[in-house]
Design an enzyme around this catalytic site. Structure first.
Site, PDB file in Angstrom:
ATOM      1  N   GLU A   1     -92.356  66.293  11.210  1.00 15.14           N
ATOM      2  CA  GLU A   1     -92.394  67.694  11.633  1.00 15.14           C
ATOM      3  C   GLU A   1     -93.797  67.924  12.154  1.00 15.14           C
ATOM      4  OE1 GLU A   1     -89.915  69.705  11.541  1.00 15.14           O
ATOM      5  OE2 GLU A   1     -88.516  68.704  10.194  1.00 15.14           O
TER       6      GLU A   1
ATOM      7  N   CYS B   1     -96.557  76.691  11.848  1.00 13.19           N
ATOM      8  CA  CYS B   1     -96.050  75.768  12.868  1.00 13.19           C
ATOM      9  C   CYS B   1     -95.041  76.461  13.769  1.00 13.19           C
ATOM     10  CB  CYS B   1     -95.420  74.558  12.197  1.00 13.19           C
ATOM     11  SG  CYS B   1     -94.184  75.004  10.972  1.00 13.19           S
TER      12      CYS B   1
HETATM   13  P1  NAP Z   1    -102.879  66.876   9.863  1.00 13.84           P
HETATM   14  O1  NAP Z   1    -104.347  66.814   9.993  1.00 13.84           O
HETATM   15  O2  NAP Z   1    -102.053  66.055  10.762  1.00 13.84           O
HETATM   16  O3  NAP Z   1    -102.601  66.505   8.323  1.00 13.84           O
HETATM   17  C1  NAP Z   1    -101.310  66.572   7.786  1.00 13.84           C
HETATM   18  C2  NAP Z   1    -101.242  65.729   6.532  1.00 13.84           C
HETATM   19  O4  NAP Z   1    -101.392  64.348   6.875  1.00 13.84           O
HETATM   20  C3  NAP Z   1    -102.343  66.020   5.514  1.00 13.84           C
HETATM   21  O5  NAP Z   1    -101.813  65.907   4.216  1.00 13.84           O
HETATM   22  C4  NAP Z   1    -103.344  64.910   5.790  1.00 13.84           C
HETATM   23  O6  NAP Z   1    -104.156  64.651   4.692  1.00 13.84           O
HETATM   24  C5  NAP Z   1    -102.422  63.762   6.081  1.00 13.84           C
HETATM   25  N1  NAP Z   1    -103.018  62.684   6.853  1.00 13.84           N
HETATM   26  C6  NAP Z   1    -104.057  62.738   7.721  1.00 13.84           C
HETATM   27  N2  NAP Z   1    -104.261  61.509   8.265  1.00 13.84           N
HETATM   28  C7  NAP Z   1    -103.340  60.677   7.721  1.00 13.84           C
HETATM   29  C8  NAP Z   1    -103.031  59.298   7.883  1.00 13.84           C
HETATM   30  N3  NAP Z   1    -103.717  58.515   8.727  1.00 13.84           N
HETATM   31  N4  NAP Z   1    -102.011  58.775   7.157  1.00 13.84           N
HETATM   32  C9  NAP Z   1    -101.293  59.543   6.311  1.00 13.84           C
HETATM   33  N5  NAP Z   1    -101.550  60.864   6.118  1.00 13.84           N
HETATM   34  C10 NAP Z   1    -102.540  61.430   6.828  1.00 13.84           C
HETATM   35  O7  NAP Z   1    -102.339  68.360   9.997  1.00 13.84           O
HETATM   36  P2  NAP Z   1    -102.898  69.683   9.308  1.00 13.84           P
HETATM   37  O8  NAP Z   1    -104.185  70.017   9.963  1.00 13.84           O
HETATM   38  O9  NAP Z   1    -102.850  69.554   7.819  1.00 13.84           O
HETATM   39  O10 NAP Z   1    -101.776  70.729   9.710  1.00 13.84           O
HETATM   40  C11 NAP Z   1    -101.790  71.466  10.887  1.00 13.84           C
HETATM   41  C12 NAP Z   1    -100.777  70.920  11.870  1.00 13.84           C
HETATM   42  O11 NAP Z   1     -99.525  70.773  11.228  1.00 13.84           O
HETATM   43  C13 NAP Z   1    -100.537  71.850  13.031  1.00 13.84           C
HETATM   44  O12 NAP Z   1    -100.569  71.113  14.215  1.00 13.84           O
HETATM   45  C14 NAP Z   1     -99.142  72.407  12.784  1.00 13.84           C
HETATM   46  O13 NAP Z   1     -98.434  72.736  13.953  1.00 13.84           O
HETATM   47  C15 NAP Z   1     -98.495  71.299  12.052  1.00 13.84           C
HETATM   48  N6  NAP Z   1     -97.425  71.807  11.197  1.00 13.84           N
HETATM   49  C16 NAP Z   1     -96.141  71.509  11.508  1.00 13.84           C
HETATM   50  C17 NAP Z   1     -95.108  71.975  10.716  1.00 13.84           C
HETATM   51  C18 NAP Z   1     -93.673  71.658  11.025  1.00 13.84           C
HETATM   52  O14 NAP Z   1     -92.830  71.911  10.176  1.00 13.84           O
HETATM   53  N7  NAP Z   1     -93.352  71.126  12.179  1.00 13.84           N
HETATM   54  C19 NAP Z   1     -95.389  72.751   9.588  1.00 13.84           C
HETATM   55  C20 NAP Z   1     -96.720  73.026   9.288  1.00 13.84           C
HETATM   56  C21 NAP Z   1     -97.734  72.544  10.102  1.00 13.84           C
HETATM   57  P3  NAP Z   1    -105.627  65.304   4.575  1.00 13.84           P
HETATM   58  O15 NAP Z   1    -105.445  66.762   4.538  1.00 13.84           O
HETATM   59  O16 NAP Z   1    -106.109  64.721   3.312  1.00 13.84           O
HETATM   60  O17 NAP Z   1    -106.370  64.832   5.793  1.00 13.84           O
END
Ligand code: NAP
Length: 518
Positions: A255, A294
């Site tokens: 997602e 999101c």
């Molecule tokens: P993110 O930086 O991609 O991080 C998401 C999750 O992935 C966090 O728990 C992060 O951990 C982890 N992560 C980071 N690098 C990783 C890796 N190499 N391997 C495994 N896990 C890893 O996103 P975010 O900043 O938390 O969230 C914002 C984004 O999420 C926005 O773009 C939003 O649109 C999207 N979003 C989408 C939905 C949906 O349902 N489609 C819902 C909510 C948000 P850390 O925090 O420890 O880095």
């Protein structure tokens, strides 16, 4: 100062490595920290596989549903305490925090009810069909719990709902969960994890919690495991391309981010209920959770003749939004969740400003201290500029884009622009012209996980397009990640195996757990 811990192998562990600070985004004060490394992931997986999975699969759907019901009550009973934490660590207003927390308890309760109506430990998928010369030799699809582990990687913006909705589906399906929290807002997820553990509701090994890094965990997963990730498209792509996940065909549900749209139909008139509904929903989407949803609208498509009116109305509402300490009762919008978000959002606004006029807000901070961004509305100079359709500014920011509402093919014209989002979570369309609605919805449906239709007749009846409801699927094609969550029983599919059984109909009926009526 709280030092967050992981809950693994039946105990709390502090982790190792340089502590990563957690902040109050309204004051920039450090509230706690996480030590990101030092967890033995092989042991975590073994604990889930050897204890959590068998214990959950020894229960049937109604028994697992009863666990979800109790978990929903735990979150609900601690609502006030959790709201305070969401305000301090996530920058959530009281309303934002309730949206997240009630989303978590509501989704757990929804799946508790759904599961209570099932029976046994497997589901029949569709009807049986005759495969042999007589009905004696039949075929029937069956869904059984996969004997693996569900790894849930959650985004920072919905620490409660994101964890709750994923847990609800996996646990009901019979899979133990490992919940990785997004770091910026991990305090709330950590407190919920403490409550889950203290409650003793779940069997040993069914729930483990990681606030730090999961680096290396994905390399240990196998064919019965599932990864459900929510976050940015960039991280989603990294996870999807993990060689071990590819080699072992581990299920991955992504997602990701999305350039969501709202479309105002050409028939909508000034002063109408439909216009009011559209304006109200756009403002909620832009300001709720400071735009860090999101599903929040990023592109607002308006017939050229109404652009001035729409901009004026939106500016008046956005400029009267009370911004400040998220826990003050009068505050309607808090800060974005982290310094990184603050920098990203301000840079994003500047990139959009290269092709659009800033009508209100802008990249200047809204306060001297804290990561406050002003609600920012832009007005596109040209509807075609690529950045409008490609850049997700994950904050209180959206752009009005004009389209030719007078054209005979207005629906096709606006749909072509909407679909340039390359696959989105949700689009909303507001009109009382049923021909326009029908044509637009049909043209955009394949590019979206959800289409929300607003009209005079539905005014005030439901939550707006930004709300994700457990009865409808959440996810979207293409850029939105290509995943699918929720949607009633569909939400269990990542955790169940579909098998086609072929043979004696009586035997099939026994396996499925229904009596052969023939
Ligand atoms: P993110 O930086 O991609 O991080 C998401 C999750 O992935 C966090 O728990 C992060 O951990 C982890 N992560 C980071 N690098 C990783 C890796 N190499 N391997 C495994 N896990 C890893 O996103 P975010 O900043 O938390 O969230 C914002 C984004 O999420 C926005 O773009 C939003 O649109 C999207 N979003 C989408 C939905 C949906 O349902 N489609 C819902 C909510 C948000 P850390 O925090 O420890 O880095």
């Amino acid at each position: 100062m709280i030092h967050l811990q992981s809950y693994v192998c039946g105990r709390w562990e502090a982790g190792t490595g340089e502590p990563v600070p957690l902040h109050d985004p309204a004051t920039e004060a450090v509230l706690g920290d996480v030590r990101p490394a030092g967890i033995d992931f092989a042991a975590v997986l073994a604990h889930a596989r050897e204890h959590g999975g068998p214990a959950l699969r020894a229960l049937d759907f109604p028994q697992r549903a009863a666990l979800l019901k109790q978990l929903a009550s735990v979150v609900h009973e601690h609502r006030d305490e959790l709201i305070e934490i969401a305000g301090r660590n996530g920058g959530n207003t009281r309303g934002d925090a309730k949206f997240d927390l009630d989303g978590a308890s509501g989704t757990l309760a929804y799946y508790a009810k759904l599961g209570s109506e099932l029976r046994g430990n497997q589901l029949a998928d569709g009807e049986s069909s005759q495969l042999g010369r007589t009905p004696r030799f039949s075929g029937q699809h069956i869904l059984t719990p996969r004997p693996g582990v569900a790894v849930h990687i959650n985004a920072f913006n919905f620490p409660a709902w994101g964890m709750g909705e994923k847990m609800a589906c996996a646990l009901l399906a019979g899979m133990p969960v490992i919940e990785k929290a997004g770091q910026a807002s991990a305090l709330l997820a950590f407190r919920i994890a403490e409550l889950v553990v203290e409650s003793g509701i779940l069997p040993a090994g069914a729930f483990q919690f990681l606030p730090g890094s999961v680096s290396g965990l994905l390399d240990l997963l196998g064919p019965m495991d599932t990864v459900a990730f929510t976050g940015s498209a960039a991280t989603g792509a990294k996870i999807r391309s993990n060689p071990n996940l590819i080699r072992r065909s581990v299920r991955v549900n992504v997602e990701a981010d999305s350039i969501n749209s709202a479309v105002l139909g050409p028939d909508v008139e000034e002063g109408s209920d439909t216009l009011e509904q559209f304006l109200g929903n756009v403002v909620v989407d832009m300001t709720q959770k400071a735009g860090q949803k999101c599903t929040a609208v990023r592109r607002i498509f308006v017939p050229a003749a109404l652009v001035d009116t729409v901009c004026e109305e939106l500016v008046a509402r956005l400029e009267s939004t009370a911004i400040g300490n998220p826990l003050d009762k009068e505050t309607r919008m808090g800060p974005v969740a982290s310094r990184a978000q603050f920098d990203d959002v301000r840079q994003g606004i500047e990139r959009l400003a290269a092709v659009a006029e800033i009508v209100t807000g802008g990249s200047q901070p809204a306060a001297e201290r804290g990561w406050f961004v002003r609600p920012t509305l832009l007005r596109a100079r040209e509807p075609d500029a690529a950045v409008l359709h490609e850049l997700e500014v994950f904050g209180p920011c959206a752009t009005v884009i004009a389209y030719d509402g007078g054209a005979a093919n207005a629906a096709d014209a606006v749909a072509a622009l909407v679909n340039r989002g390359d696959g989105s979570l949700v689009a909303s369309v507001y009109s009382d012209d049923r021909s326009f609605l029908e044509a637009t919805v049909r043209a955009i449906a394949p590019w979206h996980g959800r289409v929300w239709i607003g009209s005079e007749k539905t005014m005030g009846q439901a939550l707006g397009p930004g709300a994700v409801l457990p009865a409808s699927v959440h996810g979207g094609p293409g850029r939105a990640g290509g995943g699918e969550e929720l949607g009633g029983l569909r939400g269990l599919m990542p955790y169940l195996q579909r098998t086609a059984l072929q043979g004696d109909r009586t035997v099939l009926s026994r396996v499925i757990g229904v009596d052969d009526q023939a």
